[in-house]
Write an enzyme that holds these catalytic residues in place. Structure first.
Site: not given
Length: 1054
Positions: A224, A255, A420
């Site tokens: 990520d 995130h 997600s």
């Protein structure tokens, strides 16, 4: 007796202490560190509950190519191979160099290089691929990510966006919460349940924590945006690596920190496996950019580091992105358990994202805390197998993906929603489960998926293409894993064409003699090893007492099961002797899987696939509709544009154009009207037209073999009818809607329009019919129904004795080309025609398919389809059309030019009909029709189980007998607070993580009071007994001493 007042006072003190605390409602706020990016700050900085949408898109990078090798070689060897190959190129002035690596992978052998070649010709690329050690050459892709946040107090505020690009995207991840697909429960008035939840406690991770399992010894990778070095939520970050061109390891977006927190946070918003080894792979820059080569290098490094679990929260429709897909296969082949989000393109069917749609990857969908499927969660089936086969069941499993709490970028917690979010929930659960198994060799991508799907709790009222095998059940998965022995299993584990709604669409239509075979694509999971094979041939055993001999079964399967999985395609047809019979037929298919043993010989596992179908007498011809799937094309691999040009944010036609994907509502409507719909996945030459009343062609992009055109004309002369729903085709508009990549200065040109109108015109020209190259849009009323024409074409030519309906519409082609608006009167859009031959069929044409397509439908025209089927099947002309005020004289073909094929198009690259030629592409030789080899039945005279679902159990383990071991009090170690940190737990209701969830906390006063009363009663009874007994001396007896055996909590053995 002096103890009694002491006990009573202690209990009263406990009650006095508990009751006020539980009654206090805390309102924690998420905190942002001082270094947080201002771009990601919500307008209300005190808001801890944000909803997030992440979109991925990619562009081809000019002059850069990924050269994949057949193995892993040193940098020097790779350079020699490339230079040797390019020396053989005819272009002697070719300029090229290998792009140097600036990441940890530069120190290790690799299986690819990134090569910069200026003005590379096709011949030079082919020369590269001719080298014996070079496997493939593909363009480098630049990946963009767009983060969009909505604050909790302003859900209607417009998205903030920082990046946009052409959406050839790997999308997934988080969406706004609150959009749910109901499963039959009332979901209104659920305010209390909407509070963001700690998902680890809800899924009972604390039960495993108390047994001493916290993820210790398991390596989990997060691909990520990175992670800050001193984040207070993580205590075991083993390694942080940067694969981008930025000189930082920190997360500038938040995130990656959130995902890592769901998996392994050890405080506040607690993750599943706080003691796991976190490996942070920073593959996105702060500008949200990545490259395919960065992912490939990072994947190779993950293999080198022997990563156990990998969470990948990206995805997209391109399951033919070979460097990426191949590397995912290699990862799982190296025992990396990959967990990936299924995508946020729901509620449309056929919207699965890659790599979550691969057999070796655990694909995760999302639900809310009321167990409703998230509206945005992508639905199956997979579309890899179309048009000849049928898709596989995906997602594999669903779990919570709404309002889930995870770590903030610097500290504190925030809440996000989307698939997600569901993906790291499963990745964290998998990490925790892996740590509970003593023999880690038993844990592999197949065995873990077997445990998850066998233990999943099925959601009522939801079909398998929405929920997969059901909702994640952590404790049941633990029970299965700790009684697991290597074996093969099937997904789905049975075929029951009578079980609705779970087995939709199979259960929506019974089978009958003469129909197209029903194809069920079953996945074989091989927990015995990364590679395997099917021994001999699968055996079909019909149950004679349950009329199993009334069906025929054909089976095809993967020649090699790799990695960890393969397919088992089961085709079911009705035997001729059951042409007029009605009832239930059952049997099973036996499959034996063999896999090489690490010691010696082979491991084998035999699995049974029960089959149950409902048979009816063959319906009349007029009730049978054949859907032409063979001539529908979709992305990938080519650029096939959307049928509605208004949908600029979703330009790709990638849902498969199947009656069970984006034409699902139309299929359901036809079934409700009593029609039987079958799918033709082969050329028109491969079906018996005398069995069907109507052939339905919708949005066809493929060309037609000359033999198909000839046969269709003969079939219609003999009574078959034809309905065509076309779409736009205009070469000027196609050039206009091509994609220009400013970075690469390359054009992406459509390979057809919305439909391949020139090919359709060739098909219907013998009856004097043709569609035009006009492009129209507008609202109108037809037969008292409101209609919307979305980017449709008009009828250019039609027989003079036919019925033609015309409407006033807007010239959308003019708007696209010149940004001008003009209305066109009497545009012919609908035509009905009875062919002149004796007993001949009927033809109906309509210029737009958007009104029956679920993708972007605004106003459905199912009523029109009903009217057309009444006309084609029963020769009943609807009065509302034949006597319509909109009826006009049939066009003669002089009003508009006929569309011509786009010069230089590349349709031949993706076509099943065309092949490349020196001049124009030419038709290939007509392929042979599919021939099924029916299995020789081996009947068994035994009674079949009545409930196939409950009858299926992995490993024949009865979960009711697999009890949890005695637990000992244990909590994951909590790191002391650093100076300046907040000591408050950011949890609704003020309940400590790892112990209780909110609902349990609310019941503490009741249980405490009842407990106090029980203890008080006990002491009162004992006191009464003591006073009533007479006092006397007892002689002292010397008691033998026993060794007190101490027992401690022990990890279960495998």
């Amino acid at each position: 007796m002096l103890l009694l007042p002491v006990w009573i006072s202690m209990l009263m003190g406990l009650l006095a202490g508990v009751l006020p605390v539980v009654g206090v409602e805390s309102s924690p706020e998420g905190k942002s560190g001082p270094g947080q990016s201002p771009n990601l700050e919500s307008p209300n900085s005190n808001c801890s509950h944000l909803t997030l949408k992440l979109e991925f898109s990619s562009k081809v990078v000019e002059h850069e190519y990924i050269v994949a090798f057949t193995g892993y070689f040193s940098a020097k060897a790779r350079s020699l191979y490339i230079s040797s190959a390019l020396r053989n190129a005819k272009d002697g002035a070719l300029e090229w160099h290998i792009v140097p690596r600036e990441n940890p992978a530069s120190d290790f052998p690799s299986d690819f290089d990134l090569v910069h070649i200026r003005q590379a010709s096709p011949s030079s690329l082919l020369t590269l691929e001719d080298h014996p050690y070079i496997k493939r050459v593909t363009p480098q892709r630049k990946v963009f990510r767009s983060l969009k946040y909505i604050p909790c107090n302003d859900r209607m505020q417009k998205w903030q966006s920082w990046q946009s690009s052409r959406p050839f995207r790997r999308t997934s991840l988080s969406l706004a919460s609150g959009f749910w697909h109901s499963t039959g429960r009332h979901s209104s008035r659920r305010l209390l349940r909407a509070i963001p939840r700690h998902v680890a406690q809800i899924l009972q991770a604390d039960v495993l924590w108390q047994m001493g399992h916290t993820g210790s010894g398991v390596k989990v990778a997060v691909f990520d945006t990175g992670l800050s070095e001193k984040h207070p939520h993580f205590k075991n970050v083993k390694e942080r690596t940067n694969w981008t061109n930025e000189k930082t390891l920190d997360d500038g977006l938040g995130h990656g920190t959130f995902v890592a927190g769901v998996i392994a946070s050890m405080r506040e918003c607690q993750g599943f496996a706080p003691d796991s080894e976190l490996h942070i792979f920073r593959v996105f820059t702060n500008n949200q950019v990545s490259y395919t080569s960065w992912f490939l290098d990072a994947f190779n490094y993950a293999i080198l580091k022997k990563i156990d679990v990998l969470n990948l929260s990206i995805g997209g429709p391109d399951f033919m992105d070979h460097p990426f897909v191949d590397k995912v296969w290699e990862l799982t082949a190296n025992r990396v358990i990959m967990v990936s989000a299924i995508g946020n393109d729901g509620p449309l069917y056929g919207t699965l994202n890659n790599p979550a749609d691969q057999m070796d990857v655990i694909g995760v969908g999302g639900i809310d805390f009321e167990d409703n499927i998230a509206r945005f969660s992508s639905r199956g089936m997979t579309t890899w197998e179309l048009p000849g086969g049928y898709g596989r069941v995906k997602p594999d499993i669903v779990t919570y993906g709404s309002g889930v709490r995870g770590s903030g970028m610097k500290e504190g917690c925030r809440s996000l929603s989307g698939t997600s979010v569901a993906s790291p929930v499963v990745a964290g659960a998998v990490t925790l489960l892996a740590s509970t198994v003593l023999n880690r060799e038993l844990v592999n991508p197949a065995s873990m998926k077997q445990a998850l799907i066998a233990s999943a709790r099925r959601l009522p009222g939801v079909n398998m293409f929405e929920q997969g095998h059901g909702k994640l059940d952590l404790i049941r998965a633990y029970q299965i894993l700790n009684s697991y022995r290597p074996q093969a299993s099937l997904s789905p584990s049975y075929i029951d064409l009578t079980e609705c709604p779970y087995m939709w669409p199979y259960c929506s239509q019974p089978i009958y003699y003469g129909g197209m075979p029903t194809i069920v694509n079953v996945t074989i999971l091989n927990g015995m090893g990364v590679t395997g094979r099917i021994l001999d041939k699968p055996i079909w055993q019909p149950y004679l007492p349950q009329n199993g001999d009334h069906i025929d079964v054909a089976v095809s399967y993967s020649p090699v099961l790799w990695p960890w999985a393969g397919y088992l395609a089961v085709s079911i047809s009705v035997a001729k002797k059951a042409a007029s019979w009605e009832g239930i037929a059952q049997g099973h298919v036996m499959v034996t899987v063999a896999s090489p043993s690490e010691v010696e010989g082979e491991l084998t596992s035999t699995v049974k696939l029960p089959i149950k179908v409902k048979i009816i007498p063959t319906p009349p011809r007029s009730k049978r509709v054949l859907w032409d799937q063979y001539h529908n094309l979709r992305y990938p691999p080519g650029y096939f544009p959307r049928d509605n040009l208004r949908m600029k944010n979703d330009p790709l036609d990638w849902n498969g154009d199947h009656i069970h994907t984006n034409f699902r509502d139309m299929y359901q409507h036809l079934r409700s009207m009593g029609y039987f719909v079958e799918v033709l996945g082969a050329p028109i030459t491969c079906f018996d037209a005398s069995q069907y009343g109507t052939l339905l062609m919708v949005d066809s992009e493929e060309e037609y073999f000359p033999e198909e055109i000839t046969k269709l004309r003969r079939d219609i002369d003999n009574g078959l009818s034809l309905i065509i729903f076309s779409d736009w085709y205009n070469t000027s508009v196609m050039r206009k809607v091509k994609f220009y990549d400013e970075n690469t200065r390359q054009w992406w040109m459509p390979d057809t329009g919305g439909a391949n109108v020139p090919a359709l015109n060739n098909l219907i020209s013998v009856w004097g019919m043709a569609f035009s190259d006009g492009l129209y849009e507008g609202d109108f009323t037809l037969a008292d129904h409101d209609m919307y024409y979305a980017s449709g074409c008009s009828i250019a030519r039609f027989p003079e004795d036919g019925i033609v309906i015309a409407k006033n519409l807007k010239d959308q082609g003019l708007e696209v080309l010149k940004q001008e608006t003009a209305m066109v009167e009497k545009v012919p859009i609908l035509g009905l025609y009875q062919t002149p031959s004796d007993g001949g069929g009927r033809i109906a044409l309509y210029g737009d398919s958007n009104c029956i397509d679920d993708s972007h439908r605004q106003k459905d025209c199912f009523w029109l389809l009903d009217a057309l089927l009444q006309y084609t099947s029963y020769s009943m002309t609807p009065p509302s059309l034949s006597h319509s005020h909109s009826r006009t004289a049939p066009p003669t073909g002089t009003e508009r030019p006929m569309p011509q094929r786009l010069e230089g198009n590349h349709l031949y690259r993706y076509s099943k009909v065309l092949e490349a030629h020196l001049g124009d592409p030419k038709p290939r030789p007509l392929p042979a029709c599919p021939h099924l080899s029916w299995a020789k039945p081996q009947p068994v005279n035994e009674t079949a189980p009545s409930n196939l679902w409950k009858h299926q159990k992995l490993l024949s383990v009865d979960l009711d007998k697999v009890v949890l071991p005695n637990v000992r009090p244990y909590r994951p170690q909590v790191r002391p607070l650093s100076p300046g940190e907040s000591g408050a737990w950011d949890i609704p209701g003020g309940i400590m993580p790892g112990r209780y969830n909110q609902e349990v906390g609310q019941t503490i006063p009741v249980f405490a009071f009842l407990g106090a009363m029980v203890v008080l009663s006990f002491f009162v009874v004992q006191l009464t007994k003591a006073k009533s007994k007479p006092k006397r001396r007892k002689p002292r007896i010397k008691r033998p001493t026993y060794l007190q055996q101490t027992t401690s909590g022990k990890n279960p053995t495998v």
